[in-house]
Structures are given as C-alpha cells and as structure tokens.
Design a protein around this motif. Sequence first.
Motif, mmCIF file in Angstrom:
data_model
loop_
_atom_site.group_PDB
_atom_site.id
_atom_site.type_symbol
_atom_site.label_atom_id
_atom_site.label_comp_id
_atom_site.label_asym_id
_atom_site.label_seq_id
_atom_site.Cartn_x
_atom_site.Cartn_y
_atom_site.Cartn_z
ATOM 1 N N UNK A 108 52.851 78.166 114.294
ATOM 2 C CA UNK A 108 52.247 77.135 115.131
ATOM 3 C C UNK A 108 53.141 75.903 115.202
ATOM 4 N N UNK A 109 53.747 75.540 114.068
ATOM 5 C CA UNK A 109 54.620 74.360 114.039
ATOM 6 C C UNK A 109 55.873 74.552 114.878
ATOM 7 N N UNK A 110 56.238 75.792 115.139
ATOM 8 C CA UNK A 110 57.462 76.074 115.908
ATOM 9 C C UNK A 110 57.212 76.130 117.413
ATOM 10 N N UNK A 111 55.957 76.307 117.831
ATOM 11 C CA UNK A 111 55.648 76.464 119.256
ATOM 12 C C UNK A 111 54.794 75.329 119.802
ATOM 13 N N UNK A 112 54.286 74.475 118.949
ATOM 14 C CA UNK A 112 53.274 73.498 119.341
ATOM 15 C C UNK A 112 53.809 72.370 120.230
ATOM 16 N N UNK A 113 55.058 71.976 120.027
ATOM 17 C CA UNK A 113 55.568 70.740 120.617
ATOM 18 C C UNK A 113 56.139 70.974 122.016
ATOM 19 N N UNK A 114 55.474 70.416 123.047
ATOM 20 C CA UNK A 114 55.877 70.616 124.429
ATOM 21 C C UNK A 114 57.257 70.017 124.696
ATOM 22 N N UNK A 115 57.486 68.802 124.229
ATOM 23 C CA UNK A 115 58.764 68.135 124.517
ATOM 24 C C UNK A 115 59.938 68.851 123.860
ATOM 25 N N UNK A 116 59.757 69.309 122.623
ATOM 26 C CA UNK A 116 60.839 70.027 121.945
ATOM 27 C C UNK A 116 61.102 71.378 122.599
ATOM 28 N N UNK A 117 60.043 72.069 123.007
ATOM 29 C CA UNK A 117 60.210 73.352 123.684
ATOM 30 C C UNK A 117 61.007 73.198 124.978
#
Length: 200
Positions: free
Chosen positions: A84-93
């Motif tokens: 979850x911590x690897x996919x959660x962030x819209x800006x980082x993705x």
Amino acid sequence: MPDRSQLWFEPLIWMDFRLAVIFTVLIPLILLIWAFAQKTDVLQTLLIIYWRVASLLAITVYLGIAAQPITFVTSLIAQILMPLSLWFWVDLNEEIADLPDRPLKLGFVAWRWAVTFYSTLSAIAIVPFVSCAFGNAKADSCQAWFQPSWLYYQFFHSNSKPEFLGFLGGLGLVIYALCLGYFLIVRLGKQGRSALAGDE
C-alpha cells in the motif's frame, strides 16, 4: 525453540521467510542505495516511505522472539501496509511514470510488482493463523510461525533474554502505532494522497 514434530506447512513458513529477506529487505536496500547514487529523488522518497512502513516487520520479528501472540496481527498488517505504501501516493506515481526507462526505474517497477505479489500471498497465508493471537498461541501450528524469529535470535541476540527483546518489540509497536495514528488522523487529512504536500 520448543522440541516438537514438524508440521506439513513448516517448509512453506521457511520459504516465506527467505522470500521476505529477499523482497522486503535486500532488494529495497539495493534500490535505495542505487537511487541515492543516481540522485533520483522520487525513488528515494518512496523507498524511504517504504522503509518506515516496513519497520513493522522488524518489530514483528522481535515480538516473535518472545512468542507474543500479537505477532500474527502485526505480520498481517505489515504485509498489507508495505505494498500500500508503494502505490498510495498519486504525485510520486506520476513522477515515476515520467522517469526515463533506465535500469533503475525498470528495476524499481519490477520490484514493486514483485513485492506486491509476494505480500498478497503472504497475507493470505497468515490469515488462517491470526486466530492464534486470540486463542491458544502455544499450539504447535502457532508456534511454528515463530521459528524464523527464533533463528534470528540465535544468530544476532543469543546473549539477550527473549523477554527483553519482546519488550523492545512491544515498545517499537507502541511508537509505530502512534506514528501511524498521527499520519491517519492529521497528515492524511491535510495532504491526501500527495506525499510531497507536507514538504511544500
């Protein structure tokens, strides 16, 4: 470690332990060092977030050394929170998607999918044993899950008392829960799914 006969699923527990070392420790450590060497800020940020979340696995190991029943709950939560911590962030993705297709990006993306797949299977495997946290944790089927923690204990803490290490694990869990609670109650409401909003 208690002397008892081996259960049929114990080889699967040890396989899970080996996969955990590879996918949740060694590979992300290599990727973090690589990201710093390549000065890839977005991957540095996401991997640091991952390591903060994945620290629950280390806490779980120390709880397991003392055979604390809550180990089964923390193990399940860790397997859910890590991907979850690897996919959660819209800006980082979005920033990762815009990176050029170089070995570091390709390696990170491959690892992110691999650890997500591993964590999903590991979570499914531990679900039937979560009842050990609320029932007879001394049953052989429950005690088998503590074996990797006991092996870690023998290698790195053989001169310490398991009860003391379990206390450290419990203290770490309290701190982790407070930090997670602060994020969910305070920071998530302010920054949403933007990892960098709080730094702007």
